[in-house]
Motif scaffolding. Sequence first.
Motif, PDB file in Angstrom:
ATOM      1  N   GLN A 283      60.000  74.103  36.038  1.00 43.38           N
ATOM      2  CA  GLN A 283      59.505  74.450  34.715  1.00 43.38           C
ATOM      3  C   GLN A 283      59.792  75.920  34.396  1.00 43.38           C
ATOM      4  O   GLN A 283      60.209  76.257  33.287  1.00 43.38           O
ATOM      5  N   THR A 284      59.556  76.805  35.387  1.00 46.02           N
ATOM      6  CA  THR A 284      59.829  78.240  35.183  1.00 46.02           C
ATOM      7  C   THR A 284      61.302  78.474  34.891  1.00 46.02           C
ATOM      8  O   THR A 284      61.668  79.215  33.967  1.00 46.02           O
ATOM      9  N   ALA A 285      62.172  77.833  35.682  1.00 38.72           N
ATOM     10  CA  ALA A 285      63.614  77.994  35.482  1.00 38.72           C
ATOM     11  C   ALA A 285      64.044  77.451  34.122  1.00 38.72           C
ATOM     12  O   ALA A 285      64.893  78.033  33.432  1.00 38.72           O
ATOM     13  N   ILE A 286      63.438  76.346  33.716  1.00 35.11           N
ATOM     14  CA  ILE A 286      63.787  75.724  32.437  1.00 35.11           C
ATOM     15  C   ILE A 286      63.414  76.630  31.272  1.00 35.11           C
ATOM     16  O   ILE A 286      64.199  76.845  30.349  1.00 35.11           O
ATOM     17  N   VAL A 287      62.212  77.198  31.308  1.00 31.72           N
ATOM     18  CA  VAL A 287      61.767  78.084  30.222  1.00 31.72           C
ATOM     19  C   VAL A 287      62.713  79.272  30.090  1.00 31.72           C
ATOM     20  O   VAL A 287      63.143  79.629  28.987  1.00 31.72           O
ATOM     21  N   GLU A 288      63.069  79.889  31.230  1.00 31.86           N
ATOM     22  CA  GLU A 288      63.967  81.049  31.191  1.00 31.86           C
ATOM     23  C   GLU A 288      65.340  80.657  30.647  1.00 31.86           C
ATOM     24  O   GLU A 288      65.930  81.371  29.826  1.00 31.86           O
ATOM     25  N   ARG A 289      65.859  79.510  31.106  1.00 36.22           N
ATOM     26  CA  ARG A 289      67.194  79.093  30.675  1.00 36.22           C
ATOM     27  C   ARG A 289      67.233  78.757  29.191  1.00 36.22           C
ATOM     28  O   ARG A 289      68.183  79.106  28.483  1.00 36.22           O
ATOM     29  N   ILE A 290      66.200  78.087  28.701  1.00 36.87           N
ATOM     30  CA  ILE A 290      66.177  77.728  27.288  1.00 36.87           C
ATOM     31  C   ILE A 290      66.082  78.983  26.419  1.00 36.87           C
ATOM     32  O   ILE A 290      66.745  79.096  25.386  1.00 36.87           O
ATOM     33  N   GLN A 291      65.263  79.936  26.832  1.00 40.22           N
ATOM     34  CA  GLN A 291      65.166  81.183  26.069  1.00 40.22           C
ATOM     35  C   GLN A 291      66.514  81.911  26.025  1.00 40.22           C
ATOM     36  O   GLN A 291      66.919  82.437  24.987  1.00 40.22           O
ATOM     37  N   GLN A 292      67.235  81.929  27.181  1.00 38.03           N
ATOM     38  CA  GLN A 292      68.567  82.549  27.207  1.00 38.03           C
ATOM     39  C   GLN A 292      69.527  81.808  26.285  1.00 38.03           C
ATOM     40  O   GLN A 292      70.319  82.424  25.560  1.00 38.03           O
ATOM     41  N   GLN A 293      69.472  80.462  26.321  1.00 39.44           N
ATOM     42  CA  GLN A 293      70.361  79.657  25.484  1.00 39.44           C
ATOM     43  C   GLN A 293      70.099  79.893  24.002  1.00 39.44           C
ATOM     44  O   GLN A 293      71.027  80.000  23.199  1.00 39.44           O
ATOM     45  N   ILE A 294      68.821  79.995  23.632  1.00 41.52           N
ATOM     46  CA  ILE A 294      68.484  80.234  22.229  1.00 41.52           C
ATOM     47  C   ILE A 294      68.997  81.611  21.791  1.00 41.52           C
ATOM     48  O   ILE A 294      69.531  81.769  20.691  1.00 41.52           O
ATOM     49  N   LYS A 295      68.845  82.629  22.650  1.00 39.47           N
ATOM     50  CA  LYS A 295      69.321  83.978  22.310  1.00 39.47           C
ATOM     51  C   LYS A 295      70.839  84.000  22.132  1.00 39.47           C
ATOM     52  O   LYS A 295      71.366  84.692  21.260  1.00 39.47           O
ATOM     53  N   ARG A 296      71.569  83.239  22.988  1.00 42.71           N
ATOM     54  CA  ARG A 296      73.026  83.253  22.930  1.00 42.71           C
ATOM     55  C   ARG A 296      73.567  82.424  21.775  1.00 42.71           C
ATOM     56  O   ARG A 296      74.720  82.568  21.404  1.00 42.71           O
ATOM     57  N   ASN A 297      72.759  81.529  21.236  1.00 45.53           N
ATOM     58  CA  ASN A 297      73.243  80.594  20.223  1.00 45.53           C
ATOM     59  C   ASN A 297      72.490  80.817  18.910  1.00 45.53           C
ATOM     60  O   ASN A 297      71.430  80.217  18.680  1.00 45.53           O
ATOM     61  N   PRO A 298      72.998  81.697  18.035  1.00 48.30           N
ATOM     62  CA  PRO A 298      72.289  81.988  16.781  1.00 48.30           C
ATOM     63  C   PRO A 298      72.092  80.745  15.920  1.00 48.30           C
ATOM     64  O   PRO A 298      71.083  80.634  15.216  1.00 48.30           O
ATOM     65  N   THR A 299      73.045  79.799  15.969  1.00 45.55           N
ATOM     66  CA  THR A 299      72.906  78.589  15.160  1.00 45.55           C
ATOM     67  C   THR A 299      71.679  77.783  15.590  1.00 45.55           C
ATOM     68  O   THR A 299      70.878  77.335  14.771  1.00 45.55           O
ATOM     69  N   LEU A 300      71.540  77.595  16.900  1.00 44.70           N
ATOM     70  CA  LEU A 300      70.377  76.874  17.416  1.00 44.70           C
ATOM     71  C   LEU A 300      69.089  77.633  17.107  1.00 44.70           C
ATOM     72  O   LEU A 300      68.082  77.037  16.714  1.00 44.70           O
ATOM     73  N   LYS A 301      69.130  78.950  17.263  1.00 45.30           N
ATOM     74  CA  LYS A 301      67.949  79.777  17.023  1.00 45.30           C
ATOM     75  C   LYS A 301      67.469  79.627  15.570  1.00 45.30           C
ATOM     76  O   LYS A 301      66.283  79.398  15.316  1.00 45.30           O
ATOM     77  N   ASN A 302      68.419  79.745  14.621  1.00 41.00           N
ATOM     78  CA  ASN A 302      68.053  79.630  13.204  1.00 41.00           C
ATOM     79  C   ASN A 302      67.598  78.209  12.863  1.00 41.00           C
ATOM     80  O   ASN A 302      66.695  78.004  12.058  1.00 41.00           O
ATOM     81  N   ARG A 303      68.264  77.217  13.471  1.00 40.24           N
ATOM     82  CA  ARG A 303      67.900  75.826  13.205  1.00 40.24           C
ATOM     83  C   ARG A 303      66.463  75.549  13.650  1.00 40.24           C
ATOM     84  O   ARG A 303      65.670  74.922  12.942  1.00 40.24           O
ATOM     85  N   LEU A 304      66.109  76.040  14.843  1.00 40.16           N
ATOM     86  CA  LEU A 304      64.748  75.854  15.340  1.00 40.16           C
ATOM     87  C   LEU A 304      63.735  76.579  14.462  1.00 40.16           C
ATOM     88  O   LEU A 304      62.675  76.044  14.130  1.00 40.16           O
ATOM     89  N   TRP A 305      64.082  77.802  14.099  1.00 37.46           N
ATOM     90  CA  TRP A 305      63.159  78.602  13.290  1.00 37.46           C
ATOM     91  C   TRP A 305      62.922  77.961  11.928  1.00 37.46           C
ATOM     92  O   TRP A 305      61.781  77.837  11.460  1.00 37.46           O
ATOM     93  N   ASN A 306      64.000  77.510  11.270  1.00 36.74           N
ATOM     94  CA  ASN A 306      63.864  76.866   9.966  1.00 36.74           C
ATOM     95  C   ASN A 306      63.088  75.562  10.074  1.00 36.74           C
ATOM     96  O   ASN A 306      62.292  75.216   9.193  1.00 36.74           O
TER      97      ASN A 306
END
Length: 346
Positions: A283-306
């Motif tokens: 779970q710890t590794a997953i949270v860190e990896r997902i946060q890194q993925q969201i930071k690297r992927n502006p499209t995913l980040k904006n999609r989630l935020w919207n």
Amino acid sequence: MIRVTLEKNDFFAGQPNNLTISLINTEQETLTNIVFALKLPATIRVQSGSKQVEILQLAPSERFRHTLQIVPQSIGTSALTILNFSYRDGSGKTQRLKELSNQITVKEALPPPPKAEIDVKLNPTELNFKEWGKLDGQVTNIGQIALVSIKVRARGEVQCNEDISLGRLLTGETIRFSLQVYPLASGTHVPISIGINYIDTVKETYNRSISTSLRVVKKEESVSTTTFNNSTFGGGYAGRDYTGDVTHNYSQEVNLAKAAQEIQDLLAQLDRTYPTKTKEEKQTAIVERIQQQIKRNPTLKNRLWNALKAGSVEALKQALDAIYENPAVSISVEAIKGFLEAEYRE
């Protein structure tokens, strides 16, 4: 008695050489306080190491080596002399050896060995996420020696089932290759490395890795917009026809579904990456990896935020549940919401 020898007598001009003097105790008793000095010809420069040698003790049959790095300035034959050699025997009495001289020969320097070098280039390409695609490139022999048994493989955020064997490559030649790869991540800069293994014609093996990135895209789901302009539906309201504009926009639902799918794809990948970890470690590794993925992927980040702004946390949770009823691993939607809120505050 101490036997003194040079481990080699031949050296090369104009380059560093190791000059090693070997001492061995041939007595049946320990010898102590061994000292001597080295005298080299003026044409030989000492680059490292000392010409003064002191050895505290030397047990019976024990060997001691003293090494200097020298750079001979010219070719020819000259003498290395060992001066002031003394030691104490087992009874503590000082013994002295007469002056020792060894002949050394300096030869013309050997030419440097040929170098094996390659240049690797990949053709610009765009691959589809989680679909087999072709990655083309080429290898050029830019070295001074022919290469054999060249093998190419892709590693990183892609699956590559086999090495590509390219065979023999002469100096200056170029050979093309094509790798079948299966992208495991999407984005404009998906990191991969191209591993090259090859052998030169003198049987020396080389391994080289070249880091690069790929553009990997997901097949976008179409957004449906249905508009009925001035359309007539029979059997309308209270026995009359209804005429007007009816528009149904699925953009928000699709936005939620896309965001949920990207998150769940990443979760499935992480479950394969950490199959043996405990639930808490995973779970710890997953949270860190997902946060890194969201930071690297502006499209995913904006999609989630919207999606969160327009559809609420519950809407995203429902979209996640609709895609994976029982995911192998999961992350709370609240955790994603909290991370995004912190990101957009900065």
